[in-house]
Write an enzyme that holds these catalytic residues in place. Structure first.
Site, short mmCIF file in Angstrom:
data_model
loop_
_atom_site.label_atom_id
_atom_site.label_comp_id
_atom_site.label_asym_id
_atom_site.label_seq_id
_atom_site.Cartn_x
_atom_site.Cartn_y
_atom_site.Cartn_z
N CYS A 251 0.82 -1.21 0.00
CA CYS A 251 0.00 0.00 0.00
C CYS A 251 0.86 1.26 0.00
O CYS A 251 0.40 2.32 -0.41
CB CYS A 251 -0.95 0.01 1.19
SG CYS A 251 -0.11 -0.02 2.79
N ASN A 252 2.10 1.15 0.45
CA ASN A 252 2.94 2.34 0.57
C ASN A 252 4.10 2.40 -0.42
O ASN A 252 4.83 3.39 -0.45
CB ASN A 252 3.51 2.45 1.99
CG ASN A 252 2.49 3.03 2.95
OD1 ASN A 252 1.69 3.88 2.57
ND2 ASN A 252 2.49 2.55 4.18
N GLU B 217 7.64 -1.85 11.53
CA GLU B 217 6.50 -2.75 11.30
C GLU B 217 6.98 -4.03 10.61
O GLU B 217 7.93 -4.02 9.84
CB GLU B 217 5.41 -2.04 10.49
CG GLU B 217 5.85 -1.52 9.13
CD GLU B 217 5.42 -2.44 8.00
OE1 GLU B 217 4.87 -3.51 8.29
OE2 GLU B 217 5.66 -2.08 6.84
N GLN C 190 5.03 -6.27 8.79
CA GLN C 190 4.29 -6.74 7.62
C GLN C 190 5.14 -6.69 6.35
O GLN C 190 5.08 -7.59 5.51
CB GLN C 190 3.03 -5.89 7.44
CG GLN C 190 2.07 -6.47 6.41
CD GLN C 190 0.79 -5.65 6.31
OE1 GLN C 190 0.62 -4.66 7.03
NE2 GLN C 190 -0.10 -6.04 5.43
N GLY D 232 -8.62 -9.23 4.28
CA GLY D 232 -7.23 -9.54 3.97
C GLY D 232 -6.31 -9.24 5.14
O GLY D 232 -6.77 -9.07 6.28
N MET E 270 -4.53 -6.56 5.95
CA MET E 270 -4.73 -5.27 6.62
C MET E 270 -5.98 -5.30 7.49
O MET E 270 -6.00 -4.78 8.61
CB MET E 270 -4.82 -4.15 5.59
CG MET E 270 -3.55 -3.94 4.80
SD MET E 270 -2.21 -3.26 5.79
CE MET E 270 -2.63 -1.53 5.76
N GLY E 271 -7.05 -5.91 6.98
CA GLY E 271 -8.27 -6.04 7.77
C GLY E 271 -8.05 -6.89 9.00
O GLY E 271 -8.56 -6.59 10.09
#
Length: 455
Positions: A50-51, A114, A116, A191, A193-194
């Site tokens: 996402c980033n 982080e 992830q 997913g 992130m959720g």
């Protein structure tokens, strides 16, 4: 050969650009396979989150590598080079290696430390291995990247009280609502992130959780873990009418919640405010939702303030991680230097054995009555002489590879033994071997021989 990184990230490009330059997980394999067919690209791995969306490549020439990667990105995402170029970042050679290690350790993330991103780097690495888009260099480089990422979280406190963008979303909700125990949370997208959002919310003692996903079974799996309720996507509008907080991360290619849908839901909300956080790229929530009364919409870029507030302690810990990265860079450079020496040693052996073979042919012509046993004995002893003569030069050339000016010293070594051309051929064989399925004919040939990634 050179290591090159080209891409966009949260520091170089706003979300409006990042969502246009983002690969879906099911596109990565196809994209890597297509990229390896581009001129100049010898190995490649794509990391897209996402980033950030970044292409890591081994190229034969930096300028052609930059050109064809930019062309690939522009073509894939149907953007002009003029639209794309202002937001691209480039890292080359040592800087590219350091950047990858920083990414894998979480030092280059919006939320420092982080975890992830390490999983995402590892997943891209596995995909590249499966699709055979990498060879000798990236197999070693990404193994070291994953290793230093694991060491970072095992040997430092940078991952303590783990935070992520989804954690920042929960922190923002707490700042607005205070106690979340009486609030109804709607999670759109089951997913990773959720899942992280649900975990962080669960830790805050939330009142009620509803999970909606395109696949109902996946929504139910996540909801059951946190004693929540699962609903299907066609129930989204009614869920919006009930929720106090929405955290959305579906990864859909178009808006999932439109202004019209929210207007309908608002009719049943009786003026209650709705806090919405969109952590998806591309965005799930229509920015026009902000125009509606009682709707407070935040996207991933709005989370930077929350993220910054949580990062002071991690920045201090990051200094320890920097030392780990420096150690790993040294290890990788030493490995690269050794890789560069292999063609030199092979060329030296090739020349020496050619002399030995010519000598044996001459002996056999001059002494035609030699028995088979005598020929084998002579062959064995002449090869032994060759090996003894080569022992010291080979040890010396390995020592040279560790020197700061190793490239110049190796060049002089090859000149003394007159093996430049042979070493160049050996390097070509190394490249072709590492690129088993890559047609090296597509890459422009490079005159001469450079045993190292350029500084």
């Amino acid at each position: 050969m050179h290591i090159l990184v080209v891409g966009v990230d949260y520091k170089s490009a706003p979300i409006e650009i990042r969502e246009k330059v983002s690969f879906q997980p099911n596109e990565l394999a196809e994209a890597m396979v297509q990229l390896k067919e581009e001129k100049s690209i010898l190995e490649n791995i794509i990391v897209s989150t996402c980033n950030r969306t970044e292409i890591y490549a081994v190229v034969d020439q930096l300028h052609t590598g930059r050109y064809y990667i930019k062309k690939f990105l522009a073509d894939w995402f149907q953007l002009s080079k003029e639209e794309l170029s202002p937001f691209l970042t480039f890292y080359e050679s040592d800087a590219a290696v350091e950047h990858l290690f920083r990414v894998a350790c979480g030092l280059d993330s919006m939320v420092i430390g982080e975890t992830q991103i390490l999983g995402q780097v590892r997943d891209s690495f596995k995909t590249a291995q499966q699709e055979k888009t990498i060879g000798t260099i990236f197999n070693e480089l990404f193994k070291q990247a994953v290793t230093v990422g694991k060491r970072t979280h095992a040997e430092t406190d940078i991952g303590s009280n783990a935070v992520s963008v989804s954690y920042a979303a929960v922190e923002l909700a707490k700042k607005i609502f205070g106690n979340l125990s009486s609030k109804h949370i709607l999670i759109l997208g089951a997913g990773k992130m959720g899942e992280l959002a649900a975990e962080n919310l669960h830790g805050q003692g939330i009142g009620k959780v509803t999970v909606i996903n395109r696949t109902y079974l996946k929504a139910k799996e996540l909801a059951d873990r946190f004693s929540g309720e699962a609903r299907s996507l066609n129930q989204l509008e009614s869920a919006l009418a009930e929720a106090d907080i929405l955290i959305s991360s579906t990864g859909a290619s178009e808006f999932v919640v439109s202004k019209e849908m929210m207007e309908n839901a608002n009719k049943l909300r009786k003026g209650r405010p709705l806090f919405m956080v969109d952590i998806a790229v591309p965005r799930d929530l229509d920015p026009a939702l902000n125009d509606l009364e009682g709707v407070f919409l935040y996207d991933i870029d709005d989370l930077e303030g929350i993220v910054e507030a949580n990062m002071k302690e991690r920045r201090e810990t990051a200094e320890k991680v920097e030392l780990l990265i420096e150690e790993t860079i040294v290890e990788f450079k030493q490995w690269m230097n050794t890789l560069g020496v292999v063609p030199v040693i092979s060329a030296l052996r090739e020349k020496a054995l050619a002399i030995q073979s010519e000598t044996m042919d001459s002996i056999e012509r001059k002494l035609p009555h030699l028995s088979t046993r005598e020929k084998k004995l002579l062959n064995k002893h002449t090869k032994s002489i060759i090996n003894q003569m080569l022992r010291d030069p080979i040890l010396k050339v390995k020592e040279l590879a560790a020197d700061a000016d190793s490239e110049e010293k190796l060049a002089l070594f090859m000149q003394i033994f007159d093996i430049e051309e042979a070493a160049g051929r050996q390097m070509m064989k190394t490249v072709e071997s590492s690129q088993k399925v890559h047609s090296f004919k597509k890459a422009e040939s490079k005159a001469g021989f450079s045993p190292l990634v350029s500084e």
